[in-house]
Design a protein around this motif. Structure first.
Motif, mmCIF file in Angstrom:
data_model
loop_
_atom_site.group_PDB
_atom_site.id
_atom_site.type_symbol
_atom_site.label_atom_id
_atom_site.label_comp_id
_atom_site.label_asym_id
_atom_site.label_seq_id
_atom_site.Cartn_x
_atom_site.Cartn_y
_atom_site.Cartn_z
ATOM 1 N N ILE A 445 0.841 -1.190 0.000
ATOM 2 C CA ILE A 445 0.000 0.000 0.000
ATOM 3 C C ILE A 445 0.878 1.242 0.000
ATOM 4 O O ILE A 445 1.801 1.365 0.808
ATOM 5 N N LYS A 446 0.604 2.146 -0.925
ATOM 6 C CA LYS A 446 1.323 3.408 -1.005
ATOM 7 C C LYS A 446 0.323 4.557 -0.924
ATOM 8 O O LYS A 446 -0.819 4.443 -1.400
ATOM 9 N N LYS A 447 0.762 5.656 -0.334
ATOM 10 C CA LYS A 447 -0.113 6.811 -0.173
ATOM 11 C C LYS A 447 0.421 8.005 -0.956
ATOM 12 O O LYS A 447 1.605 8.072 -1.302
ATOM 13 N N GLY A 448 -0.471 8.944 -1.214
ATOM 14 C CA GLY A 448 -0.093 10.177 -1.887
ATOM 15 C C GLY A 448 -0.932 11.328 -1.375
ATOM 16 O O GLY A 448 -2.062 11.135 -0.912
ATOM 17 N N ILE A 449 -0.375 12.532 -1.448
ATOM 18 C CA ILE A 449 -1.108 13.730 -1.040
ATOM 19 C C ILE A 449 -0.740 14.847 -1.992
ATOM 20 O O ILE A 449 0.396 14.921 -2.489
ATOM 21 N N ALA A 450 -1.688 15.690 -2.308
ATOM 22 C CA ALA A 450 -1.433 16.809 -3.215
ATOM 23 C C ALA A 450 -2.353 17.959 -2.864
ATOM 24 O O ALA A 450 -3.504 17.745 -2.448
ATOM 25 N N LEU A 451 -1.843 19.169 -3.043
ATOM 26 C CA LEU A 451 -2.633 20.380 -2.839
ATOM 27 C C LEU A 451 -2.540 21.196 -4.129
ATOM 28 O O LEU A 451 -1.446 21.591 -4.531
ATOM 29 N N THR A 452 -3.678 21.400 -4.772
ATOM 30 C CA THR A 452 -3.691 22.085 -6.071
ATOM 31 C C THR A 452 -4.626 23.296 -6.041
ATOM 32 O O THR A 452 -5.639 23.295 -5.345
ATOM 33 N N ALA A 744 -2.412 13.381 -6.338
ATOM 34 C CA ALA A 744 -2.096 12.528 -5.191
ATOM 35 C C ALA A 744 -1.862 11.084 -5.646
ATOM 36 O O ALA A 744 -0.954 10.402 -5.142
ATOM 37 N N LEU A 745 -2.670 10.619 -6.580
ATOM 38 C CA LEU A 745 -2.446 9.280 -7.136
ATOM 39 C C LEU A 745 -1.070 9.208 -7.792
ATOM 40 O O LEU A 745 -0.357 8.203 -7.670
ATOM 41 N N SER A 746 -0.703 10.274 -8.463
ATOM 42 C CA SER A 746 0.596 10.316 -9.120
ATOM 43 C C SER A 746 1.729 10.188 -8.100
ATOM 44 O O SER A 746 2.706 9.459 -8.317
ATOM 45 N N MET A 747 1.603 10.877 -6.977
ATOM 46 C CA MET A 747 2.631 10.776 -5.939
ATOM 47 C C MET A 747 2.722 9.358 -5.389
ATOM 48 O O MET A 747 3.816 8.820 -5.171
ATOM 49 N N ALA A 748 1.559 8.733 -5.162
ATOM 50 C CA ALA A 748 1.557 7.363 -4.635
ATOM 51 C C ALA A 748 2.247 6.418 -5.614
ATOM 52 O O ALA A 748 3.032 5.546 -5.210
ATOM 53 N N VAL A 749 1.971 6.590 -6.900
ATOM 54 C CA VAL A 749 2.623 5.752 -7.906
ATOM 55 C C VAL A 749 4.129 6.035 -7.937
ATOM 56 O O VAL A 749 4.956 5.117 -7.987
ATOM 57 N N ALA A 750 4.495 7.300 -7.890
ATOM 58 C CA ALA A 750 5.909 7.685 -7.962
ATOM 59 C C ALA A 750 6.727 7.109 -6.814
ATOM 60 O O ALA A 750 7.945 6.916 -6.944
ATOM 61 N N SER A 751 6.075 6.808 -5.705
ATOM 62 C CA SER A 751 6.809 6.305 -4.540
ATOM 63 C C SER A 751 7.485 4.963 -4.803
ATOM 64 O O SER A 751 8.474 4.631 -4.149
ATOM 65 N N VAL A 752 6.965 4.187 -5.775
ATOM 66 C CA VAL A 752 7.568 2.867 -6.016
ATOM 67 C C VAL A 752 8.947 3.005 -6.665
ATOM 68 O O VAL A 752 9.716 2.043 -6.702
ATOM 69 N N ALA A 753 9.259 4.188 -7.189
ATOM 70 C CA ALA A 753 10.587 4.437 -7.776
ATOM 71 C C ALA A 753 11.277 5.576 -7.033
ATOM 72 O O ALA A 753 12.076 6.317 -7.613
#
Length: 780
Positions: A445-452, A744-753
């Motif tokens: 499980i990976k998490k992401g957060i974003a403020l736009t 935020a989804l993008s950040m969660a995905v980016a965490s795997v790399a």
């Protein structure tokens, strides 16, 4: 009417119904199922029903059509084709003569209507429509915008260029540069009430049409054009719609025209209500976009130059694709200043249904493309995207960082304050740090957060549409009749405008009767679109009420031998010096004194101007702002995800009705989240739309809403322009808030790399796309 006239000195500020949280006028009827829609109207004796005859080719010549079995089917009265249109077979809203009522010898998309069956019942009409035999000669077809570009990119309308500075030179000299492509999907409107039209013929040329439309005057013009009768012969009525979202701005024209043509031909009432599958296949949607971009920036993340092309799948005809793709460019900057910028649109012709208006009108696609560029810069530099966003915000007027790509000054910028306040209240920094720590320890499980942020311009970019009319009657008993050119599709416009009238006279809201929109009372109306419904119609209604009020004040001053300054409207009464008279009593006395108690109001938005040829002007009266912070979690083994928490701070100026406005923000967020995550349109290689029903097209459910959903209005904001009550539009701007979910989804995905690479998630970011992005980054 001069906008400054709204500063009404005869009403005590905040003492009346305006700015109060009042329920939607039909809310209880919606819940109880007692709100009347067109399909609930009692049908006159002899009512006939219509059904579409749809083609099954994406692009083909029609060699022949055999209706012998159709005409012999039970209940069939007649079959209409393009040759039965009395005067014209065109209903193009852009007046380019490229949108036939019915296909005439040429099919341009799969499902294009080629004939209409009129029968005694709807079921008979639909069954008979399937019996037609059509022979085709197939032609090459183009479905996907990328294919359209590759094969030459035929345009449906003239493209737009916005330019400031020397983008290409600045790109060459930038310390860093990157380029990429983003695909942004379309969206089905999925209004709960589908398209419907009901036409009743009258004497001579007259016909009355009930239409589920956001643009009654355009339906009136289209019916009169096809029938070749004056506009005064056509009356269009709309009490309410079960949702519109832009899908009923132009797309209702076809059904209204066909119902009216059949009604006049047969001299019988005709109702036209397509099935949901037919509606989804035959009517336009949000435009898909392909965005190709180049960004030049420095080592701190300051953007120095942007060059981008926004290509759109427009469909077979122009419809509103010109202004939609224009507005995409208007919002490609979002809240960011680009020192050098070159933006171009590419409205591509495809053999698909002609796409049309949708909440945001191209602005969301432009904004998503702009946010992708910010995200790219952040990942390239290893920075928090919020840092990059803040470093590129527009500055204060006179700062040298206040000019948009279309050369309008941003004079009302509050985005920095909004973002700072939300960053603090949502505890963004601490939560981001906790998420970074969580991701370092969690394997699956990976998490992401974003403020736009959101900056959205308010006005029709076609200047002529920024006008409205209203009609107000005050009856002898003090009750008030209100009619204006805006339409009610669930957004609460009727309630807000009624609040304006009640506030002007300082009477209870219940004293104001809200009546159906009709071209017979207020002519030449603009569409209820571009988030301008309250701005335009509220001011027009106020102008009408002001005229009546001034007459009542003049009468009272003469009758009581006092000055107008001594007269005040308060709480269902009028104070005249030391005397207090009830509002109905004053009205009755005015009537017997032969005071005119009816008025037509008018309003046109001031200041705005736009030159499309030069790409310069002030197309927007003001900007509405907002910010959202979203937290998500994804399962890296399946791509499934949850939206854990959302915090929103949104600017509606001085809210006309906080309850309705918060509802609009919440609804817009969920609808926008659906567009960016689950709502996927898919055509097969034959050009057939395969996501054409609730079983194959996934709109958000109640269970998809964020687990924690905090929505707050910026109650300190007030429109600097003299709009109605100093309020701001709320229809479209909050639709773009859920870009924070995609980020935020993008950040969660980016965490795997280890956040070394921008995942470049296309929209909608379905679980499949999330999973593919995860696997791609894992492979390096």
């Amino acid at each position: 009417m001069d906008a400054t006239a709204f500063e009404d000195k005869t009403v005590t500020p905040l003492s009346g119904p305006m700015h109060a949280a009042r329920r939607h006028d039909s809310a209880h009827k919606h819940v109880a199922g007692s709100a009347d829609y067109i399909d609930d109207m009692p049908e006159p004796a002899g009512t006939l029903h219509a059904a579409l005859g749809m083609t099954d080719r994406a692009h083909a010549e029609i060699l022949s059509m055999d209706f012998s079995d159709v005409e012999k089917a039970p209940g069939v009265v007649c079959v209409l084709t393009a040759r039965d249109m009395p005067h014209s077979n065109d209903i193009s809203p852009s007046h380019l003569d490229d949108e036939p009522v019915l296909a005439d010898g040429l099919v341009q998309f799969h499902g294009q209507p080629a004939f209409v069956v009129i029968a005694e019942t709807r079921d008979q009409a639909r069954r008979a429509a399937r019996l037609a035999k059509i022979d085709y000669r197939d032609l090459p077809h183009i479905i996907d915008p990328a294919d359209a570009i590759e094969k030459g990119g035929t345009l449906v309308t003239k493209p737009l260029t916005l330019k400031r500075g020397e983008a290409e030179t600045a790109l060459d000299h930038a310390p860093r540069q990157l380029r990429g492509r983003m695909r942004i999907g379309g969206q089905e409107h999925f209004y709960l009430e589908g398209h419907i039209a009901f036409a009743i013929p009258g004497e001579d040329d007259d016909v009355t049409v009930w239409s589920s439309t956001q643009h009654p005057s355009e339906v009136q013009h289209m019916v009169s054009h096809v029938l070749d009768v004056p506009s005064h012969a056509v009356t269009v009525q709309v009490r309410r719609m079960g949702g519109g979202f832009g899908g009923k701005e132009t797309q209702g024209n076809q059904f209204a025209v066909l119902a009216a043509v059949a009604a006049k031909k047969l001299n019988r009432p005709v109702k036209f209500r397509p099935d949901r599958d037919e509606d989804m296949c035959a009517t336009g949607k949000r435009h898909d976009f392909l965005v190709d971009y180049q960004v030049g920036f420095d080592d701190e993340g300051h953007i120095l130059a942007v060059k981008a092309n926004y290509a759109a799948r427009c469909g077979f005809s122009s419809d509103l694709s010109g202004p939609v793709t224009d507005r995409a460019l208007f919002h490609a900057d979002n809240a960011y200043f680009y020192p050098h910028v070159l933006l171009t649109s590419q409205p591509l012709k495809t053999n698909t249904v002609s796409n049309t208006a949708y909440r945001g009108f191209g602005g969301p696609q432009g904004m998503v493309g702009g946010e992708r560029m910010i995200e790219e810069v952040a990942y390239a530099l290893g920075l928090d995207p919020l840092q990059v966003r803040k470093r590129n915000f527009y500055g204060e007027p006179g700062s040298g960082r206040d000019l948009t790509p279309y050369h309008q000054e941003v004079e009302d910028n509050i985005i920095a304050r909004l973002v700072d306040e939300l960053e603090r209240d949502a505890d963004y920094q601490a939560r981001r740090a906790a998420i970074l720590d969580f991701n370092a320890k969690s394997r699956v499980i990976k998490k992401g957060i974003a403020l736009t942020p959101v900056k959205f311009g308010i006005s029709f970019t076609m200047t002529a549409f920024n006008q409205a009319g209203a009609l107000v009657h005050v009856y002898q008993d003090g009750s008030i009749h209100l009619n204006h050119g805006g339409t009610e599709m669930g957004q609460g416009l009727y309630t807000k405008v009624a609040q304006v009238i009640a506030d002007c006279f300082q009477v209870d809201l219940e004293r104001v009767k809200i009546t159906a929109t009709t071209t017979g009372k207020v002519p030449n109306t603009s569409a209820t679109a571009a988030s301008s419904g309250s701005d335009l119609n509220g001011m027009a209604a106020f102008d009408a009420a002001r005229q009546i009020k001034e007459r009542l004040i003049a009468f009272a001053a003469e009758r009581w031998q006092t000055t107008p300054d001594a007269i005040r409207f308060v709480a269902n009464h009028v104070e005249i010096g030391e005397e207090r008279v009830s509002f109905p009593d004053l009205v009755k006395q005015a009537y017997f004194a032969r005071v005119h108690l009816s008025a037509a109001g008018f309003y046109k938005t001031p200041k705005i101007h736009w030159n499309r040829e030069t790409g310069r002007g002030m197309p927007f009266y003001y900007f509405a702002y907002g910010a959202s912070c979203s937290e998500v979690s994804i399962d890296t083994l399946t791509g499934e995800y949850l939206v854990e928490r959302v915090d929103v701070l949104h600017d509606v100026g001085r809210s006309l009705n906080p309850a309705i406005d918060i509802g609009q923000v919440e609804g817009a967020f969920v609808q926008g989240m659906g567009w960016l995550t689950t709502e996927e349109l898919w055509w097969d290689d034959k050009g057939r739309l395969r996501t054409h029903a609730p079983s194959t097209y996934k709109i958000p459910l109640a269970s998809d809403r964020p687990k924690i959903f905090n929505v707050k209005l910026a109650d300190w904001s007030e429109n600097r322009q003299p709009t109605i009550g100093r309020s701001k539009a709320v229809g479209e701007p909050p639709f773009m808030l859920p870009i924070s979910v995609l980020e935020a989804l993008s950040m969660a995905v980016a965490s795997v790399a280890d956040y070394r690479e921008c995942p470049r998630l296309d929209a909608p970011a379905t679980p499949e796309r999330v999973l593919m992005a995860v696997e791609r980054l894992k492979r390096g």
